[in-house]
Design a protein around this motif. Sequence first.
Motif, mmCIF file in Angstrom:
data_model
loop_
_atom_site.group_PDB
_atom_site.id
_atom_site.type_symbol
_atom_site.label_atom_id
_atom_site.label_comp_id
_atom_site.label_asym_id
_atom_site.label_seq_id
_atom_site.Cartn_x
_atom_site.Cartn_y
_atom_site.Cartn_z
ATOM 1 N N ALA A 114 0.842 -1.206 0.000
ATOM 2 C CA ALA A 114 0.000 0.000 0.000
ATOM 3 C C ALA A 114 0.877 1.257 0.000
ATOM 4 N N PHE A 115 2.003 1.205 0.709
ATOM 5 C CA PHE A 115 2.916 2.359 0.721
ATOM 6 C C PHE A 115 3.473 2.638 -0.678
ATOM 7 N N GLU A 116 3.797 1.551 -1.405
ATOM 8 C CA GLU A 116 4.306 1.726 -2.774
ATOM 9 C C GLU A 116 3.250 2.421 -3.630
ATOM 10 N N LYS A 117 2.025 2.000 -3.437
ATOM 11 C CA LYS A 117 0.945 2.569 -4.262
ATOM 12 C C LYS A 117 0.776 4.057 -3.968
ATOM 13 N N ILE A 118 0.937 4.419 -2.692
ATOM 14 C CA ILE A 118 0.841 5.849 -2.347
ATOM 15 C C ILE A 118 1.985 6.607 -3.026
ATOM 16 N N MET A 119 3.178 6.016 -3.009
ATOM 17 C CA MET A 119 4.323 6.666 -3.653
ATOM 18 C C MET A 119 4.081 6.834 -5.152
ATOM 19 N N GLU A 120 3.523 5.797 -5.764
ATOM 20 C CA GLU A 120 3.254 5.882 -7.208
ATOM 21 C C GLU A 120 2.260 6.992 -7.522
ATOM 22 N N ALA A 121 1.414 7.329 -6.547
ATOM 23 C CA ALA A 121 0.400 8.351 -6.793
ATOM 24 C C ALA A 121 0.982 9.767 -6.782
#
Lengths: 253, 236
Positions: free
Chosen positions: A119-126
């Motif tokens: 989930a942290f990676e996904k936030i970073m990708e955003a």
Amino acid sequence: MKLTLKVWRQHSPKDKGRFEEYILQNASSDMTFLEMLDALNEQLISQDKDPVAFEHDCREGICGCCAMMINGRPHGPNAETTTCQLNMKAFKDNDTIVIEPWRARSFPVIKDLVVDRQAFEKIMEAGGFVHMDTGSAPEANTLAVPKGKADEAIEAASCIGCGACVAACKNASAMLFVAAKVSQYALLPQGKPEGGKRAWNMVAKMDELGFGSCTNTGACEVECPKGISLAHIARLNREFIKGGFITLVAEEE
Amino acid sequence: MSNFFVSSIGKKFVLSLTGLFLILFLVVHLSVNVLIVFDSTGKLFNQAAHFMDTNPLIGIIEPVLAIGLVLHLVLATIITAQNQLLRDVNYTGNKRYQKSNTRENSSWASRNMYVLGTVILVFLVIHMINFFWKIKVTGDPLLNEATGLEPGVKNAYALVTGLFVQWKWSVLIYVIGAIALGLHLYHGVWSAFQSLGWSNRKWRSILSIIGIIVSLIFAGGFAFIPVFVLIQDMVC
Ligand code: SF4
Ligand code: FES
């Protein structure tokens, strides 16, 4: 020293999981916490049992892998210390230590103490990136950054994405993490072009992924192994609110 | 922008603004109430209460205040419910370690804002039935006692002091209400500024101190008045 370890065991994401109790006879106060777990695993392997799965990589407090809840505190009892840097001197002979994985809807358990922090990676990708020219590195001093801002940005950038802030929060909020990631760009000239929308996009992603909202209890700051300050959360709020008004007046952007 | 008020930060933006707005009401309310302490004939207080009752500006602000209060309640409920829902997986370890948020890392007030808010709301309802309702709607024989002011001015002073003197235990309810309010403000004031993005390293400590002062003034002030009335009655 002799320790009683109550460890969360869960074979797979679907498994219900349970605590199992182990006695570790000859732990040493010179060990780190992870070395103590290594010793436990050697014992388990010699008894033909499944070793405890836990995540680790650098073992020097910089990768953020060694996530676990130790006696109800993320990364154990010591301030600004990751589990891998936690010395067994923090415990006494005959102590009972309860070890659990992070608990949050957005951090499902994969096995034993290992949780999925994608989930942290996904936030970073955003929004956790900057656009810039590739090629050779520019001369370091071409972009002047005031000392105070540089220090603040460096502190923000020291977040290792371990997730202790989420684990500690009664709302399972990821605000401290997102705040650190937004701050490290917001303070520097390189981060300005995406500035207006970064906080907006990252917070939208955070909300969407099922992290709670921040109620400023400050638990995250106390438990963060890198001492990330709540001041960054104030900055994130500022950036987000500003971003909200920017999108209001400049819809075409 | 439509998403702003749906987002987690957007909701807290409104929660914070309404919270700070409601403090304005407390300021006015406490300023009027202290007149009870300074003038035991009740003249000043009655005059002020009359002004609040009849001034058209106050008449306009009252519904705005009510809207602010309702928004504050609704948002607090949504935020709290969502957060509870998202913390559906919790720690199971030994009883002692079930909560992630403990006294080692956060203040009790910060973890129990909704509980404190509920106590304040219950108090508010009791308080409104005691005074607001009687003054505005049903009336009360005590209100008609002579005030020594021009005719038509209700004797709110007699109503207020009458309650605390006749039902002495009601003072306890007022003290509890004041303490809950104080604890709510202790976390709420700085937290509101933080949520509005109006804080940084330096301001954080200043804001916390302001929060403590605000909390002490209102908790102390609102608790002191009924206690004072009671003591005044016992001594005189
Ligand atoms: S803010 Fe601190 S606790 Fe949260 S992920 Fe970063 S380093 Fe870990
Ligand atoms: S193992 Fe890398 S931070 Fe602990």
